[in-house]
Structures are given as structure tokens and as C-alpha cells.
Design a protein around this motif. Sequence first.
Motif: not given
Length: 490
Positions: A365-366, A369-370, A372-373
Motif C-alpha cells: 500500500w505505500g 505514494a513513495r 510519487f513523493d
Amino acid sequence: MSAKVICSNDLELRRTAIMTDGNATGTDAAEFPSGDPGTSLLHPGVSKFGGTSLATGQRMLHAARLVASQVDGSGVVVVSAMSGVTNRLEELARVDDPDVRREILDELGRVHLEGGRQIMGDAFRGSDLSKALERRLQTLEDVPTDLPLPRRRDRIVSAGEDLSALLVTRALIEVGLPAIHIDARRVVRTDERFGQAIPDDDETLRLARSLLLPLLKEGRVPVLQGFLGATDSGETTTLGRGGSDFTAAILGAALGAREVTIWTDVDGIFTADPRLVPEARVLEEMGYEEAVELAWFGARVIHPAAAKHAVGRRVSLRVRNSLRPEAPGTLIRTDRRGSAGVAALAFRPRVSLITVRSRPLFMAWGFLARVFDVLARSEIAVDLVATSHTSTAFTVADGAPLDRVRRELETFSEVEVETGLGTVTAVGAGLRSRPGLAARLLMALDDIPVRLVSQATDAALSLVLESGDGAEVLKRLHRELGTTDTPSPH
Ligand code: ASP
Ligand code: MG
């Protein structure tokens, strides 16, 4: 036989996007500030001229006559640099060789002074215009070499629009219009991203209204440089290549313009780049979402931010040919979308595909996000994305500064970068309700490996291809979607 099949040869690439007048489907319209009754009374036109429309003094006079012939000759004029000038100035900002510099400076001097002579004839010698041009040309020799490059570059390239604005203001006066040059630095307020500055909407809107509306009320014709702005501290910035369209859209939005006209050297927006696809046709109109996608994915005729900005405030844009002003051009409507069907195709070469694979034990799930961060912190614009359980792949322009991104991504994933790919995009409205569309595109390209398929909106379908040959790809798809039975506008 289904209607779909009967239509397929001629209607997919529809000739026009017909829509009844429309506040149709919810634009994300930012609210237009009210309060000044002058704004609603005026609704001035904004005319933006690109470099080829201003390539010589003669062309500038012609552009001035076009402004004079519009409605009541009122409105705001936004200018690009004369054709080729921004490229030369960028070179000037880069090179140290004194001979090359001299050559560029001499050429720029010749082009602009000759423009002035064509506009004013014998009266040019010793005129205020000639002095103003000479002064601005001289400042190019004096830009301090210790300025950081992006700042220095913006100071240098801004000369192109500064010089053409001086010339065009004079050309307008020659044809009898009460033109007045207003420095765009006084109006377009931006952040400090030199070379790619982002305008501060609210402040620019306020400045545009307070400086330009009183002039418009007096019947004056303000002339502003496109592409330029200034930071709070008055440092010159530029909005990125092709940014004059953006300036025109911002001013159009700020002033509640009835229409922003982008005067260029082609008849409008085509079903595909007419230099690559001879049977391409001009579209009479299109919805703005299609226009934005088309501009972003390769059609060079309009700056993507321009369409977005103008229509966000319900100003329509029209792309017209200054060399064939009798042609109606293409209207980009403030409607979110045009009528159903593929309206146009665009190809974008020099695309990189980055594939990021998560390490086996990474949580499911992470991961995105990582990824695109990392991209967001490096301010890398991602064009297209596809993702599977273990990988995500996305495209950026070749040459995007990926070193740091790559290092950071590699701390938690495996990264592969491929360059030199191409993206082909079909834009239109209601594409999701055309189930066969992707199949037809893929079939027409069945010998070219497809690396990614993306359809995140109802207005665009993109394929990333192992091919940089836009002409071949566009010709095949244009033929597949059908255009051969409609006459070319030329
Ligand atoms: N002169 C600038 C350029 O060539 C801006 C523009 O023309 O829109 O990119
Ligand atoms: Mg342009």
C-alpha cells in the motif's frame, strides 16, 4: 451491421464539435471577480501574435491592421518575439565565444532595426523607436556575467518580447490605433522559477485590472510582451517556451475578455499535424479538455496552460492564421468537452519510460505514494502512468533531470529508464463509450511494440510506442480513423 461500423470511416474524426451554446458540462470555472462594473461593460478582445506573424516589419503592420479591423479596434495586444529570436537569445545566454556572441548580437540588431525601418520608413532614423530599440539591444551586451544562469538567461531572452513589443506598438500607431506599450513585468507577477515561472493568479488579475482597465476605458490599445513576468522584487522571469499564449489567456481571464485570439501561421488546430499528415483537416471547434490534452501531448499550436487558464475563467480561445485571416480558425470552447468522437491525434517524440519495481517484501500500500513523493520533491512532471501489483511505469520528457530521482527510488526499488520512445494520443469526447477504439489503434500499429496504454479521462487515449517516427504513426492512425473522404481546407 452496427452503426459504429458504418460510421467508422468518416465520422470518427469528426469535422466539428457541435454543441449548443454551452455552459454544458461543469467546467471547473474559477469565479470571475465582480465588483467593477467596467469589466462587464468592456469585455475587450485579446489578440496574441506569434513569432511568424511578426517575422518582419511588414508582417507587424499587417498584424496591426488585423487588430484595427476587429470589432471596434479595441482590446489588448500580446506579442511574442519575432520568429527565431528566442532561439538565438537562448544561444546567446549559453555561449562564451566572443565571435559567436558578436554574430548573434549583430543579427538581432539587423533584424529589429530593419523591422523598424519597414514600419516607419524614413522617419525611423533618429526616432524614439530606434533609440529605444538600440537601448534594449545594448543592455544585452551588459548583462552581468556573475548572475546565476537561470536569472541571466531570463534577462537575456526577455529582450525578444521587449523588442517586438516596441515595434508592434509603433506599427499599431502607424495604422491609426492609440496603442500604448505596457511592460508585462508590471502586470504578470510570478514566483522565482526562472525559465518556468508560475504566475500568481490573484495578484496578476489585480494588477491587470488596475493598470489595463482604465486604459481600455479611454479607448487605448495596451500592448504587452507575452512570455514575460517579474517576481515581487522586480526580477524578470519567463513562463517557459511558447508562454505568450499563456500570457494572453491570463490577461483574457483577468479582463473578462469576450475572446482571446491566438494569431499564428496555420489555419487552426488540425486533426493531426499537417506537416506529417497531408490529409489532416482543420477543426472548427473543440472542447477545452481535448484542447488541453492535445496541446500537452504534442500539438504545438497552443500552449497547454493557456487553454486551461482561459477556459477555467470561461474565456474562449480562437486559433487563427494571420496570413489567411479570412479562415475562421478553430474555436476552443469553454465547454468542458466537444461532441462525441475522436477529434484529433497528436504525437510526442522523445519520451522516456521509467519502470519502478518494488522489492519483494515491500508493503503493497505505500509503494505508489513513495514513488510519487520522490517525483514531486524533484518537481518532475509525469505524463502517463500505468501500474501493476509489482511495478509502476510512467513517462517523462527525455532529458528530464532524473539522476536524483533515480538514486532515491533505488533505495527501495529497482529502476529501469528507457529513452527515445514516442507517445501517440487520440483526443475527443466520450472516448470511453467507444469500446473498439483502443483495439483499432493497436491493430493499425500492430508491428510497433506498445509499452504502455493509458486512458485516464474520457477525452484522451494514449499509447507509448517503441517508435519515434511520428509521421508514420499519425498517418496510419489518421487513415484508420477516416478522413480521406473530406476535402482538405487548402
Ligand atoms: N518567444 C517565446 C518562445 O519562442 C514565447 C512565445 O513565443 O510564446 O518560446
Ligand atoms: Mg507559440
